[in-house]
Write a protein that holds these residues in place. Structure first.
Motif, PDB file in Angstrom:
ATOM      1  N   ALA A 171       0.830  -1.209   0.000  1.00  0.00           N
ATOM      2  CA  ALA A 171       0.000   0.000   0.000  1.00  0.00           C
ATOM      3  C   ALA A 171       0.859   1.252   0.000  1.00  0.00           C
ATOM      4  CB  ALA A 171      -0.933  -0.003   1.207  1.00  0.00           C
ATOM      5  N   THR A 172       1.937   1.241   0.786  1.00  0.00           N
ATOM      6  CA  THR A 172       2.767   2.432   0.855  1.00  0.00           C
ATOM      7  C   THR A 172       3.453   2.687  -0.479  1.00  0.00           C
ATOM      8  OG1 THR A 172       3.198   1.763   3.125  1.00  0.00           O
ATOM      9  CG2 THR A 172       4.459   3.628   2.277  1.00  0.00           C
ATOM     10  N   GLY A 173       4.080   1.674  -1.007  1.00  0.00           N
ATOM     11  CA  GLY A 173       4.806   1.832  -2.261  1.00  0.00           C
ATOM     12  C   GLY A 173       3.899   2.260  -3.397  1.00  0.00           C
ATOM     13  N   VAL A 174       2.775   1.590  -3.527  1.00  0.00           N
ATOM     14  CA  VAL A 174       1.856   1.957  -4.611  1.00  0.00           C
ATOM     15  C   VAL A 174       1.282   3.343  -4.361  1.00  0.00           C
ATOM     16  CG1 VAL A 174      -0.287   1.314  -5.784  1.00  0.00           C
ATOM     17  CG2 VAL A 174       1.327  -0.451  -5.115  1.00  0.00           C
TER      18      VAL A 174
ATOM     19  N   TRP B 113      -4.766  -1.975  -7.105  1.00  0.00           N
ATOM     20  CA  TRP B 113      -4.918  -2.084  -8.558  1.00  0.00           C
ATOM     21  C   TRP B 113      -5.435  -0.772  -9.141  1.00  0.00           C
ATOM     22  CZ3 TRP B 113      -1.998  -5.763  -9.526  1.00  0.00           C
ATOM     23  CH2 TRP B 113      -2.121  -7.044  -8.964  1.00  0.00           C
ATOM     24  N   ALA B 114      -6.361  -0.143  -8.440  1.00  0.00           N
ATOM     25  CA  ALA B 114      -6.894   1.132  -8.949  1.00  0.00           C
ATOM     26  C   ALA B 114      -5.768   2.147  -9.084  1.00  0.00           C
ATOM     27  CB  ALA B 114      -7.992   1.649  -8.032  1.00  0.00           C
ATOM     28  N   MET B 115      -4.948   2.261  -8.065  1.00  0.00           N
ATOM     29  CA  MET B 115      -3.848   3.234  -8.124  1.00  0.00           C
ATOM     30  C   MET B 115      -2.828   2.837  -9.179  1.00  0.00           C
ATOM     31  SD  MET B 115      -3.080   4.556  -4.265  1.00  0.00           S
ATOM     32  CE  MET B 115      -2.960   2.984  -3.420  1.00  0.00           C
ATOM     33  N   SER B 116      -2.488   1.552  -9.231  1.00  0.00           N
ATOM     34  CA  SER B 116      -1.437   1.179 -10.173  1.00  0.00           C
ATOM     35  C   SER B 116      -1.920   1.295 -11.617  1.00  0.00           C
ATOM     36  CB  SER B 116      -0.891  -0.211  -9.855  1.00  0.00           C
ATOM     37  OG  SER B 116      -1.688  -1.212 -10.426  1.00  0.00           O
ATOM     38  N   HIS B 117      -3.163   0.947 -11.884  1.00  0.00           N
ATOM     39  CA  HIS B 117      -3.686   1.127 -13.241  1.00  0.00           C
ATOM     40  C   HIS B 117      -3.765   2.599 -13.590  1.00  0.00           C
ATOM     41  CE1 HIS B 117      -5.778  -3.031 -13.009  1.00  0.00           C
ATOM     42  NE2 HIS B 117      -4.531  -3.114 -13.428  1.00  0.00           N
ATOM     43  N   GLY B 118      -4.219   3.390 -12.617  1.00  0.00           N
ATOM     44  CA  GLY B 118      -4.296   4.825 -12.858  1.00  0.00           C
ATOM     45  C   GLY B 118      -2.919   5.407 -13.150  1.00  0.00           C
ATOM     46  N   ALA B 119      -1.935   4.941 -12.396  1.00  0.00           N
ATOM     47  CA  ALA B 119      -0.576   5.435 -12.614  1.00  0.00           C
ATOM     48  C   ALA B 119      -0.054   4.962 -13.966  1.00  0.00           C
ATOM     49  CB  ALA B 119       0.327   4.952 -11.481  1.00  0.00           C
ATOM     50  N   GLN B 120      -0.329   3.715 -14.304  1.00  0.00           N
ATOM     51  CA  GLN B 120       0.151   3.183 -15.585  1.00  0.00           C
ATOM     52  C   GLN B 120      -0.438   3.944 -16.757  1.00  0.00           C
ATOM     53  OE1 GLN B 120      -0.841  -0.999 -14.750  1.00  0.00           O
ATOM     54  NE2 GLN B 120       1.255  -1.539 -15.270  1.00  0.00           N
ATOM     55  N   GLN B 121      -1.685   4.328 -16.612  1.00  0.00           N
ATOM     56  CA  GLN B 121      -2.298   5.103 -17.693  1.00  0.00           C
ATOM     57  C   GLN B 121      -1.614   6.442 -17.882  1.00  0.00           C
ATOM     58  OE1 GLN B 121      -6.362   5.118 -16.461  1.00  0.00           O
ATOM     59  NE2 GLN B 121      -6.894   3.365 -17.730  1.00  0.00           N
ATOM     60  N   ARG B 122      -0.971   6.920 -16.821  1.00  0.00           N
ATOM     61  CA  ARG B 122      -0.259   8.193 -16.934  1.00  0.00           C
ATOM     62  C   ARG B 122       1.219   7.977 -17.214  1.00  0.00           C
ATOM     63  NH1 ARG B 122      -4.612   8.914 -13.630  1.00  0.00           N
ATOM     64  NH2 ARG B 122      -5.479  11.008 -13.345  1.00  0.00           N
TER      65      ARG B 122
END
Lengths: 559, 411, 423
Positions: free
Chosen positions: A15-18, A152-161
């Protein structure tokens, strides 16, 4: 060897890293995140799912309580879809000191944790399974948070950016020159390929493993005291509200309804190894006893699964080595430039999942300082992808979705209503050949039958989509069987034992997996049951012979 | 124990489910229509997703007919049918109960309204236009088998007769709405059989058992009605040996256990006392026979009949006593049908949106009857008899019909 | 007034062992009631009669391996019932099937040599006696094979099955026939009903034929009819011009349900009674004898009085033997003493899933005649017996049949003795 260049390298996909990756991405940095395994395979994936109101710390650790209530309110907004608004109750059971209740009320008031006393009859009306002898009850804004969905929400959101998320890439070395850290080298667990990552700032967000990464960077004295605790998921929601004992925090005093289960936890034992996942039998017994205090008849309910998680507790000189509960739950941000004269390196450890966003914010603020820029954090207002409408998750959602496509959509995992199309999509998207990854993505196999039916169904799909050989498919099935077993046998009694018997008949009888091509060591098996009995003896079922503790990543994780 | 706790523990029986699928193989409804996902799905599986304070999301549970076969065949003791009943109730309260369900669930109203004008009512109900109108206004399928009002009430006969047997052995008769308004002769035969065996039959003033209300999710009304019935019968239990006998297997089941379990009435002491004394007539006669107390002066009845055990007779969990009783009658050949449900499941098969499903459910039974060569279908429940008679075009009677004849009481 | 009924013998449990014991008792003239809490193992297991599959190496001749096992493992159920009970019960069952309600449907095989049938996963598994509709899958008789199924059947993957079969030396190919059914999820029972419709069979075969090549055999999931599978398979073979055989699926098991029909009809024909939904919740004893059991019927308990009892209650799988949360094991129906339970402090389970699990071989303690410890008149049959781990060694049905058969024989002997004493 491939080289990647980035501004911010985040080591650790919990959680912290993501959270750090998401925050830094939103602030416009170029980010790469690496984790030796899947996201949330460490501590984050192994807790009970409680989004604290802070009530638990209102008396003992007021600072933690204040942080919790502040973050609780923020996350309910920005991560709305990951959070189910169950509400929480603090109850004074016949086993608790009645005087604590008033102290509790005072503490909540002082720390800003919303707390409202309700009548015992109202509490029992809303939660009929609660101990009928409770004398007081207080409502607080506890909730549950689905950590995988959040990550997953954060990582997908970050990947999209544009952020790059490299799971299954283990750090094999940190690039340290005399006064700075310039990135790290990682190795892919799947292909063995090594990648060099050059970064202007490296964030050590590895939680319980923070000391190991700091060591790699040549930084001394980052001591994390791993505090191991077990949690047991009961097969259905015995309660729909988070239930807390109204007393000083102790073992097994929380019962959290999350998704389709209720989780009782937890214990607190010092361990030296952050990968320690032992489940001692005496701790199991204690959890059942504590459960019985909250919900009479607990022991007749069905215990579904047990797992162990390791808290990253940052060392405080006052703490004793064995009881880690007194070590502060507050987080620790170590700016190594200030602490050790080493630029480009920051460690964030400790804390609890409820405050991950705040921890990330402070960390990225430190990153900004290292990079000599000022950029404002927006994670307190920017919604996670999927949470834009601000509506909290409801338990019936999967059932409702399935209802809409009752006849047209095939269900692979019936217990958890995982559809064929979602499974096929996840397999294709991740390229994974492990059913355990699908479990984390979709909850495959997390229901009462623990993969009794869906294991083979999903294996067939995996075989087809990933174009596996028969032997690899067989192995995938066996691996998942073993993985599911790992979290079952230490709490196996009653109804779950009936289930295991049924599953044994399915796998070893009907399918005869033990004799599948490539089944390996398990196949023939020693004929004498007695051989095993000698080994474990007093350590109890879980402690088992010398090889305790060091269960490696490869052997699979309990959920 | 509060009734909320009781219901929480009832749903807790879902813990016993090992997903073995046995219930699915036996569910008469899900095996003929994809509209109902099956008992395992709608019961223990979906129940894990249901939260008391949140609205129902799975409307498909409405297609469960409440036959209870799933609970009977479950090897692990999951109260599947009862969990489904709870879910249906919640759904109904949320959706609102249609007018139709308020009407057909009160056989007492219907009975009292129809009895005085029976010839006219019966005639009208056979008219196609009338049935079409009824279908369009309140949703009872135009072709659904509806019984004819008898035009007289069983209780009138029972209270007016002067030749009732007096005896030290008293037995309380719970006749149910079917006998009262539609088949009073069944009651008369039952009384004759019991008197032949030396019982004095007491017929208290009584009303409905509430099962139709429960089946349609009107739980509050069902509780009132059942409670009233229990209190009507209780005063007649003058000693430890007095029992209550009934010939409507769905209604006696409601009184024995369904009401207590599904409506959360385990703590009602009057209902508990009454429920423990309830016997189905075949169950009673067989036990008397086992004790050597049943008169077996049966004359031969040379006939070949088919026997179908209603799903709710099976729910009594006493096997099929009717088969053993009929076996005592010389000359009577009985072919046991191998089907679980005739489809009507009480009032389920009457409903316009459920009628076709009910017919599909019963198809297998109807085909077996046709293939059996039997002239008559013997069945313990009146609603089943009406469905079966209509579909197979053969008479359908209660098992006591043959006992009555074999005793020579029809002469 | 207590609700009660009298019988000569009461069988507790309606699975393979219970139905066998009940039918044999009824056939020997006893008035018998089989009390079934629900449907049992019959509906779940593949439908084959497995006597001995692995010891732990694969067994070629059950007869030979049985003899060895009996001498080496005196605690094993087979040692208690004896090889004769095994062979007689198998023959008896084969006769039940041949004379049973399913036309031309019988069991083939015997104790001499195990057949090797593919599982749904394509693993070759030994079985002693199998339904005629499955016998065509015996490995030694297979040439090139097409494994065929439909997507709606979730737990059958033709390509994986074929891949494993090929790895075992049988050239196979998987075909998934994309054919419309009314719902996305079908179970084998629903499919079995479809296959009973000749129009459906025609449609199915018309779709399949163009996709077949030189395959000589076609393996399909066991869903080829419930009431007349021989006719269904025969029709398919005619239309497809190839041999067709059934492969056992995950539950629900259609061949298993057929087996239930065979036994149930044998029970009925012999005059035995079957009560479904009859959960035994208490019992009464007098000296060393159990005198009655009571079932939880609607409203009140129903007491069954009998001279003899067979406990065929299903062991751990049905909760008849239970391990509670304090790690104590109980026999829940009659409170009988158990054998083979690991001592307190010893592990009940092993970490490796596929290893021998210590608790697995626990069961009700019995003497050489299957008589339960501490009683004179209670006999134990089936999965409640100790000394074996049937799913690992492939002996489930063999133990159920042989022990149900033997228990009934001992009781029948006892009944005859009683009769001759009283007459």
């Amino acid at each position: 060897m491939t080289t990647l260049s980035t501004e911010v390298l985040v080591i650790g996909g919990g959680a912290t890293g993501v959270g750090v990756a998401w925050d830094a991405t939103l602030r416009g940095f170029d980010v790469v995140l690496v984790d030796r395994a899947d996201l949330a395979e460490g501590t984050s994936g192994r807790f009970h799912g409680l989004l604290h109101s802070g009530g638990r710390y209102a008396v003992k650790d007021p600072r933690a309580a204040e942080e919790c209530i502040a973050e609780n309110r923020i996350l309910r907004r920005v991560a709305a879809d990951c959070i189910e608004d169950t509400g929480g109750l603090f109850v004074t059971t016949p086993f608790d000191d009645p005087a604590y209740a008033d102290t509790f009320v005072t503490g909540c008031k002082a720390t800003g944790v919303d707390c409202e006393e309700i009548s015992v009859s109202a509490a029992l009306a809303s939660e009929p399974r609660l101990h009928p002898g409770i004398s007081r009850a207080f409502r607080v804004p506890d909730a549950n948070i689905e950590v995988w969905k959040t990550l997953w929400a954060m990582s997908h959101g970050a990947q999209q950016r544009g952020t790059r998320i490299l799971t299954y890439h283990e750090v094999t070395g940190v690039h340290r020159s005399s006064d700075r850290v310039a990135g790290a080298r990682v190795r892919s667990a799947r292909t063995g390929e090594e990648i060099d990552i050059e970064a202007q700032v490296t964030v050590n967000a590895t939680g319980a493993w923070a000391g190991q990464i700091a060591d790699m960077a040549g930084i001394e004295g980052v001591r994390v005291l791993p505090g191991r605790g077990i949690m047991i998921a009961m097969n259905h929601r015995l309660v729909n509200t988070v239930i807390n004992r109204c007393q000083m925090p102790t073992d097994g005093d929380i019962l959290v309804p999350i998704r389709t289960v209720s989780v009782i936890g937890t214990t607190d034992q010092h361990t030296d190894d952050p990968d320690d996942h032992t489940v001692p039998e005496d701790e199991v017994d204690r959890m059942f006893d504590e459960g019985e205090k909250l919900v009479p008849g607990f022991r007749q309910a069905r215990a579904l699964r047990v797992w162990s998680g390791v808290r990253p507790l940052f060392e405080d000189a006052k703490a004793s080595d064995t009881d880690t509960r007194d070590v502060t739950r507050a987080h620790a941000l170590l700016d190594h430039q200030q602490r050790d004269g080493v630029s480009g390196f920051v460690t964030i450890t400790g804390g609890k999942l409820t405050t991950y966003r705040m921890m990330a914010e402070e960390t990225v603020d430190a990153v900004c300082r290292h990079l000599g820029v000022t950029r404002a954090c927006s994670t307190a207002s920017e919604s996670l992808p999927g949470s834009e409408d601000g509506a909290n998750y409801r338990l019936g959602e999967r059932l409702q979705r399935k209802e809409a496509s009752l006849q047209d959509e095939q269900v692979i995992c019936e217990c958890e209503l995982v559809t064929r199309s979602s499974l096929e999509e996840a397999i294709r998207r991740t390229g994974s050949t492990k059913l355990d990854d699908m479990r984390r993505q979709l909850r495959l196999g997390m229901g009462p039958c623990q993969g009794g039916f869906c294991n083979y169904r999903a294996t067939g799909l995996l075989h087809g989509i990933d174009e596996l050989s028969a032997q690899d498919a067989n192995q995938a099935l066996l691996d998942f069987l073993q993985e599911r077993w790992k979290g079952t046998w230490p709490i196996l009694y009653g109804d779950q034992l009936r289930q295991v018997r049924f599953d044994d008949w399915v796998f070893q009888g009907v399918l005869d997996v033990a004799h599948a091509p490539g089944a390996g060591a398990g196949a023939a098996g020693a004929d004498g049951a007695a051989g095993a009995a000698g080994a474990a003896g007093a350590a109890g079922a879980a402690g088992a012979a010398g090889a305790a503790g060091a269960e490696t990543v490869a052997s699979g994780r309990a959920s | 124990m509060t009734d909320l706790l009781e219901l929480a523990l009832l749903r807790g029986s879902l813990d016993h489910c090992v997903k073995c699928t046995i219930c699915e193989t036996q569910c008469p409804v899900s095996n003929v229509t994809p509209l109902f996902p099956g008992p395992k799905y709608a019961g223990p599986q979906s129940e894990r997703y249901r939260v008391t304070d949140e609205p129902s999301v799975d409307l498909s549970v409405d297609y469960c007919s409440g036959c209870g076969i799933c609970s009977q065949v479950c090897p692990q003791g999951v109260k599947i049918a009862e969990i489904n009943a709870q879910a249906r109730d919640k759904l109904k309260r949320q959706k609102g109960v249609p007018l139709r369900d308020r009407i057909i669930t009160r056989p007492t109203w219907l009975g009292r309204a129809g009895t005085p004008v029976a010839p006219l009512a019966n005639f009208s109900l056979k008219l196609k236009p009338a049935r079409i109108l009824i279908e369009k206004t309140i949703g009872i399928h135009r072709d659904a088998a509806m019984p004819a009002f008898a035009g007289r009430r069983f209780s009138s006969w029972a209270h007016k007769r002067s030749d009732a047997l007096q005896s030290a052995r008293k037995i309380v008769y719970f006749h149910g709405c079917g006998t009262e308004y539609y088949e009073p002769w069944e009651g008369e035969k039952l009384v004759a059989i019991l008197e032949h065996n030396g019982f004095e039959v007491v017929v208290p003033k009584q009303d409905c058992c509430g099962l139709p209300l429960q089946s349609s999710g009107l739980f509050d009304d069902a509780r009132k009605v059942l409670s009233t019935l229990a209190r009507a019968l209780d005063p007649y239990l003058t000693d430890d040996d007095t029992i209550i006998v009934g010939n409507a297997t769905s209604c006696t089941l409601m009184l024995k256990r369904e009401g207590r379990e599904v409506l959360g009435l385990e703590d009602d002491p009057v209902l508990k006392r009454v429920s423990e004394r309830v016997y189905d007539i075949c169950e009673l006669l067989l036990e008397l026979h086992d004790r050597g107390e049943l008169k077996t002066d049966f004359k031969p009845v040379e006939e070949l009949v088919a026997y179908h055990a209603p799903c709710q007779q099976q729910g009594h969990w006493v096997g099929k006593p009717a088969l053993d009783l009929l076996a005592l009658i010389p000359g009577l050949q009985v072919r046991e049908m191998n089907a679980r449900c005739c489809g009507t499941a009480g009032t389920y098969g009457l409903k316009v949106e459920k009628y076709d499903i009910a017919q599909a459910v019963g198809r297998d039974l109807f085909d077996q009857v046709a293939a059996s060569g039997a002239s008559t279908v013997v069945c313990d429940s009146e609603t089943c008899r009406w469905q079966i008679a209509d579909a197979t075009q053969r008479p359908s009677v209660h098992p006591i019909e043959y006992l009555y004849r074999a005793y020579g009481l029809d002469s | 007034m207590r609700s009660q009924l009298h019988f000569d013998a009461v069988v507790i449990g309606g699975g393979m062992a219970g139905l066998t014991a009940g039918t044999r008792l009824a056939q020997s003239g006893a008035k018998v009631a089989v009390l079934a809490k629900g449907h049992g193992s019959t509906h779940l297991s593949p439908g084959t009669i497995d006597v001995l599959g692995y010891t732990p190496g694969r067994v070629t001749s059950p007869e030979d391996s049985l003899a060895r096992l009996i001498s080496e493992r005196p605690d094993h159920p087979y040692a208690l019932v004896g090889a004769d009970a095994v062979s007689e019960s198998l023959q008896w069952f084969a006769d039940c099937a041949a004379n049973g309600p399913l036309p031309s449907y019988g069991y083939v095989g015997g104790l001499e040599r195990n057949l090797l049938l593919p599982t749904a996963m394509g693993v070759l598994r030994p079985s002693a006696m199998v339904p005629s509709t499955m016998a065509g899958g015996n490995a030694s008789g297979l040439g090139t094979v097409a494994i065929v199924s439909v997507p709606a059947l979730r737990e059958f993957h033709p390509t994986l099955c074929a891949a494993n079969l090929t790895a075992a030396g049988i050239e196979s190919r998987g075909i998934t026939l994309h054919i419309e059914v009314e719902r996305a999820d079908m179970n084998p029972v629903g499919m079995a009903r479809r296959f009973e419709d000749p129009k459906w069979r025609g449609h199915f075969c018309a779709q399949l034929l163009p996709q077949l090549r030189t395959e000589e055999h076609i393996g399909m999931p066991a869903m080829l009819g419930m009431r007349d599978p021989a006719a269904v398979v025969g029709d398919l073979e005619r239309r497809l011009g190839r041999k067709v055989f059934e492969i056992a699926t995950l539950p629900p098991s259609v061949p298993g349900m057929r087996r239930y029909e065979i036994l149930r009809s044998a029970l009925r024909a012999a005059g035995g009674r079957l009560a479904l939904g009859a959960d035994v919740i208490s019992h009464e004893r007098s000296n060393g004898r159990v005198t009655s059991v009571a079932t939880h019927a609607a409203g009140r308990d129903l007491t069954y009085l009998a001279d003899w009892f067979v406990l065929a209650s299903g062991g751990f799988a049905s909760g008849a033997i239970e391990l509670d949360s304090h790690w104590v094991t109980h026999e829940r129906v009659l409170g009988l003493p158990l054998r083979g339970v690991p001592e307190t402090g010893s592990p009940r389970f092993e970490r490796e899933y596929l290893s021998d699990q210590p608790l697995a071989a626990a069961g009700v303690a019995v003497d050489g005649e299957l008589r339960a410890g501490g009683t004179d008149n209670v006999f134990v049959a089936g999965a409640s017996l100790p000394g074996a781990t049937p799913w690992r060694e492939g002996s489930g049905e063999g133990i159920a049949l042989a022990s149900g058969y033997r228990a009934a024989a001992v009781i029948a002997g006892g009944l005859r003795t009683e009769e001759s004493v009283t007459s």
